[in-house]
Design a protein around this motif. Structure first.
Motif, PDB file in Angstrom:
ATOM      1  N   ASP A  73       5.428   4.594 -10.029  1.00 53.04           N
ATOM      2  CA  ASP A  73       4.040   4.683 -10.729  1.00 53.04           C
ATOM      3  C   ASP A  73       3.830   3.915 -11.813  1.00 53.04           C
ATOM      4  OD1 ASP A  73       3.453   6.773  -8.874  1.00 53.04           O
ATOM      5  OD2 ASP A  73       3.923   8.324 -10.472  1.00 53.04           O
ATOM      6  N   VAL A  74       4.422   2.471 -11.871  1.00 54.98           N
ATOM      7  CA  VAL A  74       4.195   1.521 -12.908  1.00 54.98           C
ATOM      8  C   VAL A  74       2.365   1.140 -12.770  1.00 54.98           C
ATOM      9  CG1 VAL A  74       4.772  -0.363 -11.570  1.00 54.98           C
ATOM     10  CG2 VAL A  74       4.901  -0.060 -14.210  1.00 54.98           C
ATOM     11  N   GLY A  75       1.941   1.181 -11.518  1.00 52.04           N
ATOM     12  CA  GLY A  75       0.341   0.772 -11.430  1.00 52.04           C
ATOM     13  C   GLY A  75      -0.512   1.890 -12.246  1.00 52.04           C
ATOM     14  N   TYR A  76       0.105   2.964 -12.555  1.00 48.63           N
ATOM     15  CA  TYR A  76      -0.785   3.731 -13.513  1.00 48.63           C
ATOM     16  C   TYR A  76      -0.963   3.224 -14.549  1.00 48.63           C
ATOM     17  CZ  TYR A  76      -1.041   7.768 -10.161  1.00 48.63           C
ATOM     18  OH  TYR A  76      -1.263   8.679  -9.119  1.00 48.63           O
ATOM     19  N   ALA A  77      -0.279   2.290 -15.114  1.00 46.84           N
ATOM     20  CA  ALA A  77      -0.524   1.911 -16.563  1.00 46.84           C
ATOM     21  C   ALA A  77      -2.028   1.264 -16.655  1.00 46.84           C
ATOM     22  CB  ALA A  77       0.448   0.567 -16.855  1.00 46.84           C
ATOM     23  N   PRO A  78      -2.778   1.517 -17.693  1.00 43.76           N
ATOM     24  CA  PRO A  78      -4.059   1.010 -17.969  1.00 43.76           C
ATOM     25  C   PRO A  78      -4.377  -0.377 -17.801  1.00 43.76           C
ATOM     26  CG  PRO A  78      -3.505   2.780 -19.167  1.00 43.76           C
ATOM     27  CD  PRO A  78      -2.420   2.495 -18.911  1.00 43.76           C
ATOM     28  N   ALA A 132      -4.222  -1.488 -13.803  1.00 39.94           N
ATOM     29  CA  ALA A 132      -5.263  -0.613 -12.795  1.00 39.94           C
ATOM     30  C   ALA A 132      -6.174  -1.496 -12.737  1.00 39.94           C
ATOM     31  CB  ALA A 132      -5.574   0.522 -13.452  1.00 39.94           C
ATOM     32  N   VAL A 133      -5.815  -2.548 -11.686  1.00 44.89           N
ATOM     33  CA  VAL A 133      -6.986  -3.370 -11.148  1.00 44.89           C
ATOM     34  C   VAL A 133      -7.881  -2.675 -10.148  1.00 44.89           C
ATOM     35  CG1 VAL A 133      -7.609  -5.700 -10.212  1.00 44.89           C
ATOM     36  CG2 VAL A 133      -5.720  -5.307 -11.937  1.00 44.89           C
ATOM     37  N   THR A 134      -7.406  -2.163  -9.166  1.00 40.70           N
ATOM     38  CA  THR A 134      -7.937  -1.555  -7.864  1.00 40.70           C
ATOM     39  C   THR A 134      -8.352   0.096  -8.266  1.00 40.70           C
ATOM     40  OG1 THR A 134      -6.155  -1.101  -6.611  1.00 40.70           O
ATOM     41  CG2 THR A 134      -6.968  -3.149  -6.303  1.00 40.70           C
ATOM     42  N   GLY A 135      -7.452   0.438  -9.015  1.00 36.54           N
ATOM     43  CA  GLY A 135      -7.472   1.995  -9.275  1.00 36.54           C
ATOM     44  C   GLY A 135      -6.565   2.593  -8.250  1.00 36.54           C
ATOM     45  N   PHE A 136      -5.793   1.902  -7.474  1.00 33.09           N
ATOM     46  CA  PHE A 136      -5.027   2.447  -6.470  1.00 33.09           C
ATOM     47  C   PHE A 136      -3.499   2.006  -6.951  1.00 33.09           C
ATOM     48  CE2 PHE A 136      -3.050   2.227  -1.969  1.00 33.09           C
ATOM     49  CZ  PHE A 136      -2.771   3.577  -1.895  1.00 33.09           C
ATOM     50  N   HIS A 137      -2.683   3.054  -7.557  1.00 33.54           N
ATOM     51  CA  HIS A 137      -1.590   2.634  -8.325  1.00 33.54           C
ATOM     52  C   HIS A 137      -0.404   2.000  -7.311  1.00 33.54           C
ATOM     53  CE1 HIS A 137      -0.150   6.653  -7.113  1.00 33.54           C
ATOM     54  NE2 HIS A 137       1.099   6.128  -7.224  1.00 33.54           N
ATOM     55  N   PRO A 138      -0.355   2.296  -6.211  1.00 32.85           N
ATOM     56  CA  PRO A 138       0.727   1.759  -5.466  1.00 32.85           C
ATOM     57  C   PRO A 138       0.396   0.267  -5.349  1.00 32.85           C
ATOM     58  CG  PRO A 138       0.224   3.606  -4.288  1.00 32.85           C
ATOM     59  CD  PRO A 138      -0.863   3.376  -5.353  1.00 32.85           C
ATOM     60  N   LEU A 139      -0.653  -0.166  -4.933  1.00 37.51           N
ATOM     61  CA  LEU A 139      -1.321  -1.384  -4.854  1.00 37.51           C
ATOM     62  C   LEU A 139      -0.996  -2.289  -6.027  1.00 37.51           C
ATOM     63  CD1 LEU A 139      -1.830  -3.694  -2.930  1.00 37.51           C
ATOM     64  CD2 LEU A 139      -4.401  -3.015  -3.328  1.00 37.51           C
ATOM     65  N   ASP A 140      -1.646  -1.707  -7.210  1.00 37.45           N
ATOM     66  CA  ASP A 140      -1.738  -2.332  -8.402  1.00 37.45           C
ATOM     67  C   ASP A 140      -0.391  -2.611  -8.998  1.00 37.45           C
ATOM     68  OD1 ASP A 140      -4.458  -2.561  -8.504  1.00 37.45           O
ATOM     69  OD2 ASP A 140      -4.713  -0.601  -9.550  1.00 37.45           O
ATOM     70  N   GLY A 141       0.569  -1.570  -8.789  1.00 39.08           N
ATOM     71  CA  GLY A 141       1.970  -1.614  -9.331  1.00 39.08           C
ATOM     72  C   GLY A 141       2.698  -2.623  -8.474  1.00 39.08           C
ATOM     73  N   ALA A 142       2.635  -2.792  -7.152  1.00 36.55           N
ATOM     74  CA  ALA A 142       3.027  -3.748  -6.463  1.00 36.55           C
ATOM     75  C   ALA A 142       2.986  -5.103  -6.740  1.00 36.55           C
ATOM     76  CB  ALA A 142       3.036  -3.674  -4.934  1.00 36.55           C
ATOM     77  N   VAL A 154       7.587   0.319  -3.656  1.00 35.70           N
ATOM     78  CA  VAL A 154       6.787   0.518  -4.638  1.00 35.70           C
ATOM     79  C   VAL A 154       5.075   0.804  -4.135  1.00 35.70           C
ATOM     80  CG1 VAL A 154       5.275   0.031  -6.730  1.00 35.70           C
ATOM     81  CG2 VAL A 154       7.895   0.055  -6.605  1.00 35.70           C
ATOM     82  N   ALA A 155       4.680  -0.409  -3.158  1.00 37.73           N
ATOM     83  CA  ALA A 155       3.523  -0.406  -2.683  1.00 37.73           C
ATOM     84  C   ALA A 155       3.185   0.843  -1.601  1.00 37.73           C
ATOM     85  CB  ALA A 155       3.387  -1.644  -1.913  1.00 37.73           C
ATOM     86  N   ASN A 156       4.498   1.170  -0.743  1.00 39.28           N
ATOM     87  CA  ASN A 156       4.334   2.303   0.144  1.00 39.28           C
ATOM     88  C   ASN A 156       4.826   3.477  -0.057  1.00 39.28           C
ATOM     89  OD1 ASN A 156       3.278   0.609   2.416  1.00 39.28           O
ATOM     90  ND2 ASN A 156       4.495  -0.662   1.669  1.00 39.28           N
TER      91      ASN A 156
END
Length: 187
Positions: free
Chosen positions: A57-62, A65-75, A92-94
């Protein structure tokens, strides 16, 4: 392999989540604990599972959060900024059937193109199991209760609500496969 250690993953996740998203950090710690508990199923990939659980869930970090989709942003963060192991970024992405949510967000082509799903079903299932049997506060739960909690939090008509409704049968099947693998282990 330096970025597949539990310590490395914990430090990255703590840095990105603990201050800005303390509840998400609590969930992350609970998911990592679940991963540690099932990692014996994976021999050489035990550290990979725990690292993916810790970073899922690291992609939730403000700041990420580029796309707002945390799996993609985190990966993308793990790949581009942390130069993480490719399999780690792909997990992480999937995680937790992210491709289904990516469809809802019109990001499936990007996610699948940049981070193809690993052809390692039990490892992928184990990450689903860890995520979907952990509450937002990091406690243990059932997959059924977790799906119900997500639906209640977001609403059935929301993007996440539509995704979780579609993903629920797959989530439950993943959890069942991991529970069967755990039950098959000698005691």
């Amino acid at each position: 392999m330096g970025n597949l250690t539990e310590e490395w993953a914990t430090e990255v996740a703590r840095t990105e989540l603990s201050s800005s998203l303390p509840r998400r950090w609590a969930h992350t710690q609970g998911v990592a604990k679940r991963a540690s508990g099932v990692s014996h199923l994976f021999d050489q990939d035990a550290s990979l599972l725990v690292a993916a659980a810790t970073l899922h869930d690291v992609g939730y970090a403000p700041r990420l959060a580029v796309t707002g989709f945390h799996p993609l942003d985190g990966a993308r963060f793990l790949r581009d900024e942390r130069v993480a192991d490719e399999r780690l970024a792909r997990l992480v992405a999937n995680h937790s059937f992210a491709l289904l949510e990516a469809e809802e967000r019109k990001l499936r082509k990007e996610l699948a193109g940049e981070f193809p799903l690993l052809d390692e079903p039990l490892l992928v299932d184990a990450l689903v199991y860890c995520d979907m049997t952990t509450t937002p506060d990091g406690d243990r739960t059932t997959a059924q209760d977790r799906v119900a909690e997500i639906r209640g939090r977001y609403g059935d008509d929301s993007l996440v609500g539509r995704f979780i409704h579609r993903a629920a049968p797959e989530i439950f099947a993943s959890v069942e496969r991991v529970e069967a693998a755990l039950a098959a282990q000698p005691r």
